[in-house]
Design a protein around this motif. Structure first.
Motif, PDB file in Angstrom:
ATOM      1  N   ASP A  50      -3.845  20.158  40.028  1.00 25.98           N
ATOM      2  CA  ASP A  50      -4.225  19.470  38.767  1.00 25.98           C
ATOM      3  C   ASP A  50      -3.405  19.573  37.472  1.00 25.98           C
ATOM      4  O   ASP A  50      -3.011  20.643  37.337  1.00 25.98           O
ATOM      5  N   SER A  51      -3.510  18.625  36.802  1.00 27.75           N
ATOM      6  CA  SER A  51      -2.619  18.436  35.746  1.00 27.75           C
ATOM      7  C   SER A  51      -3.009  19.239  34.502  1.00 27.75           C
ATOM      8  O   SER A  51      -1.874  19.413  33.712  1.00 27.75           O
ATOM      9  N   PHE A  52      -4.258  19.615  34.296  1.00 22.02           N
ATOM     10  CA  PHE A  52      -4.705  20.390  33.248  1.00 22.02           C
ATOM     11  C   PHE A  52      -4.626  22.096  33.502  1.00 22.02           C
ATOM     12  O   PHE A  52      -5.296  22.693  33.022  1.00 22.02           O
ATOM     13  N   GLY A  53      -4.241  22.188  34.829  1.00 24.66           N
ATOM     14  CA  GLY A  53      -4.116  23.730  35.048  1.00 24.66           C
ATOM     15  C   GLY A  53      -5.486  24.303  35.341  1.00 24.66           C
ATOM     16  O   GLY A  53      -5.889  25.441  35.007  1.00 24.66           O
ATOM     17  N   ARG A  54      -6.764  23.527  36.076  1.00 20.99           N
ATOM     18  CA  ARG A  54      -8.042  23.710  36.114  1.00 20.99           C
ATOM     19  C   ARG A  54      -8.243  24.400  37.680  1.00 20.99           C
ATOM     20  O   ARG A  54      -9.324  24.251  38.023  1.00 20.99           O
ATOM     21  N   GLU A  55      -7.068  24.762  38.168  1.00 20.49           N
ATOM     22  CA  GLU A  55      -7.393  25.218  39.615  1.00 20.49           C
ATOM     23  C   GLU A  55      -8.161  26.420  39.682  1.00 20.49           C
ATOM     24  O   GLU A  55      -8.891  26.508  41.020  1.00 20.49           O
ATOM     25  N   THR A  56      -8.164  27.237  38.948  1.00 21.12           N
ATOM     26  CA  THR A  56      -8.963  28.564  38.924  1.00 21.12           C
ATOM     27  C   THR A  56      -9.872  28.782  37.862  1.00 21.12           C
ATOM     28  O   THR A  56      -9.771  27.972  36.681  1.00 21.12           O
ATOM     29  N   PRO A  57     -10.990  29.526  37.802  1.00 21.33           N
ATOM     30  CA  PRO A  57     -12.052  29.850  36.563  1.00 21.33           C
ATOM     31  C   PRO A  57     -10.898  30.118  35.553  1.00 21.33           C
ATOM     32  O   PRO A  57     -11.043  30.004  34.258  1.00 21.33           O
ATOM     33  N   ARG A  58      -9.920  31.185  35.740  1.00 22.35           N
ATOM     34  CA  ARG A  58      -9.429  31.824  34.766  1.00 22.35           C
ATOM     35  C   ARG A  58      -8.340  30.511  34.215  1.00 22.35           C
ATOM     36  O   ARG A  58      -8.232  30.599  32.584  1.00 22.35           O
ATOM     37  N   ARG A 108     -19.133  35.271  23.966  1.00 18.49           N
ATOM     38  CA  ARG A 108     -18.305  36.462  24.414  1.00 18.49           C
ATOM     39  C   ARG A 108     -17.733  36.031  25.841  1.00 18.49           C
ATOM     40  O   ARG A 108     -18.420  35.838  26.933  1.00 18.49           O
ATOM     41  N   LEU A 109     -16.516  35.672  25.924  1.00 12.43           N
ATOM     42  CA  LEU A 109     -15.740  35.373  27.248  1.00 12.43           C
ATOM     43  C   LEU A 109     -15.242  36.720  27.678  1.00 12.43           C
ATOM     44  O   LEU A 109     -14.964  37.463  26.884  1.00 12.43           O
ATOM     45  N   PHE A 110     -15.141  36.660  28.966  1.00 11.82           N
ATOM     46  CA  PHE A 110     -14.599  37.811  29.705  1.00 11.82           C
ATOM     47  C   PHE A 110     -12.977  37.809  29.368  1.00 11.82           C
ATOM     48  O   PHE A 110     -12.470  37.004  29.321  1.00 11.82           O
ATOM     49  N   PRO A 111     -12.534  39.019  29.495  1.00  4.95           N
ATOM     50  CA  PRO A 111     -11.361  39.284  29.552  1.00  4.95           C
ATOM     51  C   PRO A 111     -10.458  38.673  30.787  1.00  4.95           C
ATOM     52  O   PRO A 111     -10.986  38.310  31.643  1.00  4.95           O
ATOM     53  N   ASP A 112      -9.262  38.275  30.587  1.00  2.00           N
ATOM     54  CA  ASP A 112      -8.707  37.615  31.588  1.00  2.00           C
ATOM     55  C   ASP A 112      -8.434  38.281  33.087  1.00  2.00           C
ATOM     56  O   ASP A 112      -8.804  37.762  34.095  1.00  2.00           O
ATOM     57  N   LEU A 113      -8.406  39.393  33.027  1.00  2.00           N
ATOM     58  CA  LEU A 113      -8.338  40.378  34.146  1.00  2.00           C
ATOM     59  C   LEU A 113      -9.852  40.477  35.031  1.00  2.00           C
ATOM     60  O   LEU A 113      -9.646  40.562  36.114  1.00  2.00           O
ATOM     61  N   GLN A 114     -10.764  39.950  34.171  1.00  2.00           N
ATOM     62  CA  GLN A 114     -12.293  40.044  34.898  1.00  2.00           C
ATOM     63  C   GLN A 114     -12.540  38.358  35.248  1.00  2.00           C
ATOM     64  O   GLN A 114     -13.354  38.288  36.044  1.00  2.00           O
ATOM     65  N   LEU A 115     -11.663  37.562  34.974  1.00  2.00           N
ATOM     66  CA  LEU A 115     -11.860  36.314  35.471  1.00  2.00           C
ATOM     67  C   LEU A 115     -11.059  35.911  36.942  1.00  2.00           C
ATOM     68  O   LEU A 115      -9.848  36.492  36.960  1.00  2.00           O
ATOM     69  N   ASP A 117      -8.706  34.470  39.640  1.00  2.00           N
ATOM     70  CA  ASP A 117      -7.543  33.684  39.527  1.00  2.00           C
ATOM     71  C   ASP A 117      -7.336  33.173  40.912  1.00  2.00           C
ATOM     72  O   ASP A 117      -6.208  32.695  41.383  1.00  2.00           O
ATOM     73  N   ALA A 118      -8.380  32.936  41.603  1.00  2.00           N
ATOM     74  CA  ALA A 118      -8.435  32.334  43.009  1.00  2.00           C
ATOM     75  C   ALA A 118      -9.043  30.894  42.946  1.00  2.00           C
ATOM     76  O   ALA A 118     -10.113  30.741  42.375  1.00  2.00           O
ATOM     77  N   PRO A 119      -8.469  30.153  43.965  1.00  2.00           N
ATOM     78  CA  PRO A 119      -8.911  28.558  43.790  1.00  2.00           C
ATOM     79  C   PRO A 119     -10.615  28.447  44.040  1.00  2.00           C
ATOM     80  O   PRO A 119     -11.113  27.677  43.799  1.00  2.00           O
ATOM     81  N   GLU A 120     -10.917  29.625  45.048  1.00  2.00           N
ATOM     82  CA  GLU A 120     -12.331  29.541  45.516  1.00  2.00           C
ATOM     83  C   GLU A 120     -13.178  30.085  44.714  1.00  2.00           C
ATOM     84  O   GLU A 120     -14.446  30.205  44.735  1.00  2.00           O
ATOM     85  N   GLY A 121     -12.529  31.014  43.507  1.00  2.00           N
ATOM     86  CA  GLY A 121     -13.304  31.518  42.670  1.00  2.00           C
ATOM     87  C   GLY A 121     -13.860  33.178  42.865  1.00  2.00           C
ATOM     88  O   GLY A 121     -13.319  33.406  44.266  1.00  2.00           O
TER      89      GLY A 121
END
Length: 544
Positions: A50-58, A108-115, A117-121
């Motif tokens: 994906d060109s926008f970097g949307r492969e993972t929720p993070r 309130r968004l979760f911190p990065d470590l709680q999001l 980083d896997a393609p399947e979520g």
């Protein structure tokens, strides 16, 4: 990750070349087919990016935050559910602006470590496989989750977008709240947006400083009150040092700062930036507090070891304290770098490989360290104990981190690595609560049997009632019947605090036993030899 297909194809080609070199020759058509298949797979993998970097929720959340931070609402619209944007009558920029206003008011968004980083979520959040939760919005009368949904384009590109379900739940109107800088009357009408943003940053910094001062004073007061109550009620010294006040205050500030910033109207973009710094400070303060607590706990353990007369434990406790502090610092650094956006998996893998190499290189050293821990934990010997191990025996003079030193009976010092010492069979003589008295009497066979019988019975009572023995085991009996004597064995246990005291009591008891035998008509059998001279044989030998 984009170069993995190319690398995989290269490795496959090298493998085929190696097969050909080994003499296994598949057909050219088969080889070409495998190579073309791998090349097609590589091209598909490249197209699937994906060109926008949307492969993972993070990646979706981070890309959306970067877009709205730079005020590029057209770019931010790509991170919203396209199906909802197509159905709504609002312009894409208006939808993004409405979402940003809602997030500024109570998002309130979760911190990065709680999001994830896997393609399947995140598959363990009890949500559908194609849905992930990345935050929540809490307004006056409403509260709902911020969800992202997994989609796939016609070209097979898999990406995540902010769910249309979340966008549908946004309130039609959001009350416009004043920013913190406006509440502090720092903003003037003639200022541009850039100046207002810097004033907002300054206002947040002032808020953080004020919270740090307030919580420092509050924690200091709690510390003094608890110290006063503990010393007056328990009548014992308060062992918690004042060094824990500052890290505790920082932890409280980090815990409450996000909620305070929402209440005072700090925009989401600024909250996100300060939130990352807040997470770094929180983990650093937590590591700081744990290090202080480790020092306090181990200092108390070392003092108790010295108080109980176990100085060998001090060196081991000092080693364990250093190891625990190093692990705590490494853990804090890994988490801090994770908050800064670095890949934790690579760092942890590098640490694992480095630790494995270090373990192989220092195998003997680690073996001795573990052996020293075993010696101190199992406590077969202490400093000052007299013991026997292997072919040596002597007094333990030091139990160190790497080795144990023992002074032998010849007054030499033997140094044994703890890895070997812990594996030996160790006999600790100092741990004895009593000593074994075992001696034999040799009585001539010329003694009367009735007299021998009376002597054995009286000797049994003598040992049992003697002041130097106890009731553990007292016995006198005929052990062996020889041609020239009766062998009378005496068994008893003598309580003594050490070998020197035992030998002194043993000498007294032996002398008193010999005096006791003077009352009986018996004789001690002494080693003897009979020589027979045959004069006739001697004369015969001389005549010949």
């Amino acid at each position: 990750m984009r170069h993995l297909p190319m690398i995989k194809s290269t490795l496959m080609s090298m493998g085929l070349i190696l097969v050909l070199m080994l003499g296994i020759t598949p057909s050219f058509a088969t080889t070409a087919k495998i190579l073309s298949k791998e090349s097609a797979s590589a091209e598909e993998s490249v197209k699937a990016t994906d060109s926008f970097g949307r492969e993972t929720p993070r990646g979706t959340v981070q890309g959306f935050m970067r877009a709205i931070t730079s005020d590029d609402y057209d770019l931010a619209a790509n991170y919203l559910d396209g199906r909802y944007l197509a159905e709504t009558q609002m312009a894409n920029r208006d939808v993004v602006e409405h979402l940003v206003q809602t997030l500024d008011s109570g998002g309130r968004l979760f911190p990065d470590l709680q999001l994830s980083d896997a393609p399947e979520g995140n598959l363990s959040d009890n949500l559908p496989r194609e849905v992930d939760k990345v935050g929540e919005i809490q307004l006056m009368n409403e509260r709902f989750d911020i969800l992202v949904t997994r989609r796939e384009s016609d070209e097979g590109v898999v990406f995540w977008q902010i769910s249309g379900q979340t966008l549908e739940q946004l309130p039609s109107k959001v009350a416009q709240t004043k920013t913190l800088a406006e509440q502090l009357n720092l903003v003037r009408d003639d200022m541009d947006n850039h100046q207002k943003q810097w004033l907002e940053v300054l206002a947040v910094i002032l808020l953080v400083v004020a919270m740090c001062l307030i919580f420092y004073v509050a924690v200091w007061l709690l510390y003094m009150i608890s110290k006063f109550l503990y010393t007056n009620i328990r009548k014992k010294p308060y062992r918690v040092t004042p060094s824990v006040i500052m890290p505790l205050a920082l932890i409280f500030v980090a815990m409450l700062l996000p909620e305070v910033m929402v209440r005072v109207g700090v925009p989401l973009t600024l909250r996100s930036s300060f939130g990352r710094i807040k997470d770094i400070v929180a983990w650093g303060a937590t590591a700081w507090l744990v290090l202080r607590l480790l020092d306090s706990v181990f200092r108390r353990a070392e003092a108790n070891s010295l108080k109980r007369g176990r100085p060998e434990q001090v060196s081991i406790l000092n080693l364990l304290r250093k190891i625990a502090k190093v692990f705590m610092v490494i853990l804090a650094i890994i988490i801090i770098f994770g908050n800064l956006g670095f890949d934790l998996t690579t760092g942890i893998a590098a640490l694992g490989v480095g630790g494995l190499a270090l373990a192989f290189g220092a195998q003997k050293t680690i073996e001795n360290l573990i052996g020293s821990v075993v010696v101190v934990a199992d406590r077969p010997v202490h400093v000052g104990d007299y013991c026997k191990f292997g072919t040596y025996e002597g007094t333990v003079i030091d139990i160190g981190i790497r080795s144990t030193r023992i002074r032998t009976l010849n007054r030499t010092i033997v140094t044994v690595p703890n890895g070997e010492f812990s594996a030996l069979q160790i006999e600790n003589f100092t741990a004895r609560d009593m000593f074994w008295f075992l001696h034999n009497l040799f009585i001539k066979r010329t003694a009367d049997l009735a007299e021998v019988e009376r002597m054995i019975a009286d000797l049994q009572d003598f040992l049992a009632s003697h002041s130097l023995t106890n009731d553990e085991w007292n016995q006198a009996w005929i052990k062996e019947l020889r041609q020239d004597c009766y062998v009378i064995e005496m068994r008893a246990y003598i309580p003594a605090s050490g070998a020197q005291e035992f030998y002194d009591k043993q000498s007294q008891l032996i002398l008193q036993v010999l005096k006791f035998l003077e009352n009986y008509q018996v004789e001690h059998a002494l080693p003897s030899q009979t020589v027979v001279l045959d004069d006739k044989n001697r004369l015969n030998q001389s005549d010949s």
